[in-house]
Design a protein around this motif. Structure first.
Motif, mmCIF file in Angstrom:
data_model
loop_
_atom_site.group_PDB
_atom_site.id
_atom_site.type_symbol
_atom_site.label_atom_id
_atom_site.label_comp_id
_atom_site.label_asym_id
_atom_site.label_seq_id
_atom_site.Cartn_x
_atom_site.Cartn_y
_atom_site.Cartn_z
ATOM 1 N N UNK A 1 0.853 -1.187 0.000
ATOM 2 C CA UNK A 1 0.000 0.000 0.000
ATOM 3 C C UNK A 1 0.891 1.239 0.000
ATOM 4 N N UNK A 2 0.561 2.194 -0.840
ATOM 5 C CA UNK A 2 1.218 3.497 -0.770
ATOM 6 C C UNK A 2 0.136 4.534 -0.497
ATOM 7 N N UNK A 3 0.546 5.682 -0.009
ATOM 8 C CA UNK A 3 -0.459 6.671 0.338
ATOM 9 C C UNK A 3 0.088 8.072 0.369
ATOM 10 N N UNK B 1 6.446 4.265 -11.084
ATOM 11 C CA UNK B 1 5.023 3.939 -11.212
ATOM 12 C C UNK B 1 4.277 4.230 -9.924
ATOM 13 N N UNK B 2 4.925 3.944 -8.798
ATOM 14 C CA UNK B 2 4.313 4.273 -7.507
ATOM 15 C C UNK B 2 4.089 5.774 -7.380
ATOM 16 N N UNK B 3 5.070 6.543 -7.834
ATOM 17 C CA UNK B 3 4.953 7.998 -7.762
ATOM 18 C C UNK B 3 3.790 8.491 -8.615
ATOM 19 N N UNK B 4 3.606 7.869 -9.797
ATOM 20 C CA UNK B 4 2.508 8.255 -10.680
ATOM 21 C C UNK B 4 1.162 7.948 -10.034
ATOM 22 N N UNK B 5 1.047 6.762 -9.441
ATOM 23 C CA UNK B 5 -0.181 6.393 -8.732
ATOM 24 C C UNK B 5 -0.416 7.349 -7.560
#
Length: 286
Positions: free
Chosen positions: A216-218, A249-253
């Motif tokens: 999970x990222x937030x 990709x995490x940064x984009x999400x």
């Protein structure tokens, strides 16, 4: 004399018997009508929090309403405030080179869904000038180096004083504010951190998350304090990721999450739904 239409009362104090009744009866006896009310007791501290919106009888001005409430506030040792619902707080936005949060704030302000009065945008880069000026807002280019930090922050503070700014919003402003400016802006500056705090503080949180293999990222919106990424949290949200997602990709999400979280925090602060509770907040969101 028309007076104010509606007011918001917020307060916190040590819990006491008859507290809510004292507040409600004071206003009811003078013809005020409750439109919305929320309350909370921090049982560990025995501290009581309340936010109430009152419809006002014709002819009441804000200073008179505050004077009316003063004796009750003093009797219970309240930390209290009363605001005019129709008065939008003045906001200055600070940004660096990423514009997703800025664009979201400006768009929601322009369409009327964000109840704030944006007085301008300040940046240490020129990148967001075109976007800001497209919204017909002043853009203040204030470059900064370690040697000019004090001077640059003095310029920011001058803008805050000149425009009577009530909240500084750091919309991916990638500079650490000095301890002095943080103290001046206590409870009046909101930052968006591209991580689900208290994990992954500081720089490159998505890279830190990737190295730990998180699922999970937030993003976290919090008040700014002198302790980096340690201020009272206002709002957070998360999105699921997997082992296939690279840091980029995490940064984009994460950018979509950041914009949503920051907008919520700014809206709730503007509507006086956020009350400080030491190192935490009480948020009467709806």
């Amino acid at each position: 004399m028309a007076g104010v239409r509606e007011v918001v009362l917020t307060f916190s104090c040590q819990d006491a018997q008859g507290l809510v009744a004292a507040v409600a009866s004071l206003f009811a006896q003078r013809g005020f009508n409750i439109r919305e009310s929320s309350q909370f007791e921090d049982v560990t501290q025995r501290r009581f929090f309340m936010r109430t919106v009152f419809e006002c009888p014709q002819g009441y001005e804000l200073p008179a309403i505050r004077e009316l409430f003063q004796p009750v506030g003093e009797k219970y040792g309240m930390d209290w405030a009363i605001y005019d619902v129709d008065c939008k707080p003045k906001v200055l936005i600070a940004v660096s080179q990423w514009g997703h949060c800025l664009n979201s704030l400006l768009n929601n302000w322009k369409n009327g869904s964000l109840p704030i009065d944006i007085v301008g945008v300040v940046s240490n880069h020129e990148v967001m000038r075109d976007l800001t000026e497209w919204y017909e807002l002043p853009f203040h280019y204030l470059p900064v180096t370690p040697d000019t930090k004090a001077e640059q922050e003095a310029q920011i503070w001058s803008l805050i004083e000149e425009h009577e700014v009530e909240c500084l919003v750091l919309a991916r402003y990638m500079q650490i504010l000095s301890d002095d400016l943080c103290r001046k802006l206590n409870g009046k500056a909101i930052n968006i951190h591209h991580s689900f705090l208290p994990g992954f503080k500081g720089a490159k949180p998505y890279h830190q998350a990737y190295e730990r293999g998180v699922k999970l990222i937030g993003a976290t919106a919090h008040f700014v304090t002198a302790d980096l990424d340690e201020g009272p949290i206002i709002e957070q949200s998360v999105e699921r990721v997997s082992h296939v997602n690279l840091p980029e990709e995490m940064a984009e999400i994460g950018r979509d999450i950041e914009a949503v979280v920051l907008n919520r925090a700014v809206r709730w602060h503007a509507e006086h739904r956020v009350l400080l509770n030491g190192s935490k907040t009480v948020v009467f969101a709806r």
